[in-house]
Design a protein around this motif. Structure first.
Motif, short mmCIF file in Angstrom:
data_model
loop_
_atom_site.label_atom_id
_atom_site.label_comp_id
_atom_site.label_asym_id
_atom_site.label_seq_id
_atom_site.Cartn_x
_atom_site.Cartn_y
_atom_site.Cartn_z
N THR A 180 0.83 -1.21 0.00
CA THR A 180 0.00 0.00 0.00
C THR A 180 0.86 1.26 0.00
O THR A 180 0.39 2.33 0.32
CB THR A 180 -0.91 0.01 1.25
N SER B 5 3.94 13.54 6.44
CA SER B 5 3.64 12.11 6.57
C SER B 5 4.25 11.52 7.82
O SER B 5 3.70 10.58 8.41
CB SER B 5 4.13 11.36 5.33
N GLY C 66 4.66 17.43 1.94
CA GLY C 66 3.93 16.18 2.11
C GLY C 66 4.77 15.11 2.77
O GLY C 66 4.27 14.34 3.60
N TRP C 67 6.08 15.07 2.43
CA TRP C 67 6.95 14.07 3.04
C TRP C 67 7.13 14.33 4.54
O TRP C 67 7.03 13.42 5.36
CB TRP C 67 8.31 14.09 2.34
N VAL D 111 6.55 13.76 -5.17
CA VAL D 111 6.28 13.97 -3.74
C VAL D 111 6.85 15.31 -3.30
O VAL D 111 8.02 15.62 -3.55
CB VAL D 111 6.91 12.84 -2.91
N GLY E 230 1.76 3.67 -1.79
CA GLY E 230 1.52 4.47 -2.97
C GLY E 230 1.56 5.95 -2.70
O GLY E 230 1.52 6.76 -3.62
N THR E 231 1.67 6.31 -1.41
CA THR E 231 1.69 7.72 -1.00
C THR E 231 2.74 7.89 0.08
O THR E 231 3.19 6.91 0.70
CB THR E 231 0.33 8.15 -0.43
N PRO E 232 3.17 9.12 0.35
CA PRO E 232 4.11 9.33 1.46
C PRO E 232 3.56 8.82 2.79
O PRO E 232 4.32 8.30 3.61
CB PRO E 232 4.29 10.85 1.47
N PHE E 233 2.25 8.96 3.01
CA PHE E 233 1.67 8.49 4.27
C PHE E 233 1.72 6.96 4.35
O PHE E 233 1.90 6.39 5.42
CB PHE E 233 0.24 8.99 4.41
N GLY E 234 1.54 6.31 3.21
CA GLY E 234 1.65 4.85 3.21
C GLY E 234 3.05 4.38 3.56
O GLY E 234 3.22 3.43 4.32
#
Length: 527
Positions: free
Chosen positions: A277, A389, A385-386, A381, A279-283
């Motif tokens: 999962t 996260s 956002g990084w 990214v 697929g995003t910085p939070f993931g």
């Protein structure tokens, strides 16, 4: 062992600021604690009352251990400062050993050094010498400080060496955990988990009372320091247990070093799921931070359970001690004592949780120095956002960790008082009231990461300062403005929790976090 002393000199040069700070901090706190207790308990009557109170109260026993000798000033110092001194020395030893062993392998520097005329055991030996030697130096200086205050030399050295013994044990523990994982963060987490278990075993054994499982303290290196009984019996032979334990762990670690490849650990890194999962910085942040979040939540829940289980004994203590009951009746009776106990415990839980928050924020720095942030930020990214996260694990994760501790407190005490529905929300609320202060500590860490990345290690000094100022500031008789430097000093005490100070602390945290975000957006990545 070829090249060991060169690596010792290198480690001392790299830690030329960090190690003196640890030494001065622990020695000065010992001196300040001794001076403060000398003034607070200057009569035998006051010491006798303290002895009767401390050893009859399960809460005191769980937090500080038994008071073996209240007739002497040295016995009071051992009771008030001994457990905390052992904890701080253990943390110092863990950080030093991991920094100069597993972290060096992870960064690839050990492989370069091994290509020169350096023996395979030299890096581990150098780290053990530096951490163990610093522990012994702290213990000896503590002994000299107590002797300088005209205390018994035998008791002074018993106390100093018992503190050093905890550092030696966790030098061995960290040397062993450095062989287990390929990641320094995981190595520190395993060693820190062992430290937490030893503290809980000691607390449970001390709080059990004469009819309970006091033998649990014999399974804790911190408990071994209590069994030395400094200034009472001065049982130096107990120190042999710590020494033997440390020697065995270091020996096993040295054996493992020659049977594994450089950079690898006994526990191989697990591959990620085939269809993950991330697929995003939070993931990605969730993948990196979830183990720490779950571990801290379980640990603080367990701490809450232990302290919740002894809370009822606080009220019982007043009934069993008529002299104390007369004093307590002036401040509201047994209920006021229980409230004061929970106020202290929730503040302690808040201070402990701030360690997790700083750890979560500084994961950003470890990703940057390991050169994993650069390829990530080369994609679409954003920097904001990084950072966000990982920062969310300090902000939201801190709330989860504190809620878990309040859950442990409320469940156990609620069952004891047959009022789970009424007690549980109050305990969770009291624990969460510490969150804004912990956010301020996290804000300082993010500020340093964004503006002064080379100084992010100061974040741990901030945590240590908050611990000392909050827990020991009044006992050390520091000026109030000095104590007020700690954000936890401004958190309203349970049960009189008001929103004003919490909003101010939240505002300060927001400013610090915003400055950290802005600073990172404007600086270059560093190694």
């Amino acid at each position: 062992m070829i090249g060991t002393w060169h690596l010792v000199r290198l480690a001392l040069r790299r830690d030329r600021i960090l190690l003196p700070v640890w030494v001065l901090f622990l020695v000065f706190t010992t001196l300040s604690t001794t001076t403060a207790l000398e003034e607070l308990y200057d009569t035998q009557q006051s010491r006798d009352l303290l002895g009767a109170t401390a050893n009859a109260n399960s809460a005191f026993l769980a937090m500080l251990g038994p008071l073996h000798d209240w007739s002497s000033l040295g016995g009071l110092v051992v009771w008030r400062w001994g457990v905390f001194a052992g904890l701080f020395v253990a943390i110092m030893a863990m950080l030093v050993v991991t920094r100069h062993t597993r972290a060096e392998e992870e960064a690839g520097r050990t492989e370069l050094i091994a290509a020169t005329v350096v023996g395979r055991h030299a890096p581990l030996a150098a780290a053990v010498i530096v951490a163990g030697g610093t522990s012994l130096l702290i213990g000896v200086l503590q002994a000299f400080v107590l002797i300088g205050k005209n205390l018994d030399p035998a008791g002074s050295f018993a106390f100093g060496l018992s503190t050093a013994s905890v550092g030696l044990v966790f030098t061995g523990v960290s040397a062993f955990t450095a062989q287990l994982s390929e990641n320094s963060r995981v190595s520190n987490a395993i060693a820190g988990g062992f430290l937490g278990v030893t503290y809980l075993l000691r607390a449970a054994g001390d709080a059990a009372g004469e009819s309970g499982p006091q033998w649990l303290t014999w399974f804790s290196p911190i408990g071994w320091t209590e069994h030395v009984r400094s200034f009472a019996d001065n049982r130096f032979w107990v120190l042999g247990i710590s020494l033997a334990f440390a020697v065995v762990l270091v020996g096993v670690s040295a054996w493992i070093v020659t049977r594994r490849d450089v950079g690898l650990g006994l526990l191989s890194a697990r591959l990620g799921p085939a269809h993950g999962t991330i697929g995003t910085p939070f993931g990605l942040a969730w993948r990196l931070q979830k183990g720490s979040l779950i571990g801290w939540s379980i640990a603080l829940f367990a701490v809450g359970v232990i302290y919740g289980s002894v809370a009822q004994a606080v009220g019982q203590m007043v009934q069993d001690n008529p002299a104390l009951g007369q004093i307590v009746s002036k401040i509201g009776g047994a209920d006021a004592m229980v409230d004061a106990f929970f106020a202290t415990v929730t503040q302690l839980l808040g201070l402990i949780s701030s360690i997790y928050l700083v750890q979560a924020v500084l994961r950003l720095r470890s990703e940057e120095t390991a050169l994993r942030a650069e390829p990530l930020l080369a994609t679409p990214v954003s920097r904001r956002g990084w950072v966000a996260s990982h920062a969310v694990f300090a902000l939201v994760g801190g709330a989860i960790v504190l809620a878990a501790s309040g859950l442990g407190l409320g469940l156990v005490y609620g069952v004891q008082t047959d009022d789970v529905g009424g007690v549980l929300p109050r305990m969770i609320g009291a624990a969460l009231a510490q969150l804004p202060a912990a956010w301020v500590i996290a804000g300082v860490a993010l500020l340093l990461f964004g503006l002064f990345p080379q100084l992010t290690g100061i974040s741990w000094a901030v945590v240590s300062a908050a611990l000392v100022l909050t827990l020991l500031g009044p006992a050390l008789q520091l000026d109030q403005w000095v104590i007020d430097v700690s954000p936890f000093t401004h958190v309203p005490k349970y049960p009189d929790i008001t929103a004003g100070p919490l909003l101010w602390l939240t505002g300060v945290a927001v400013v610090l976090l915003a400055a950290g975000f802005a600073g990172f957006r404007r600086r270059d990545l560093t190694t």
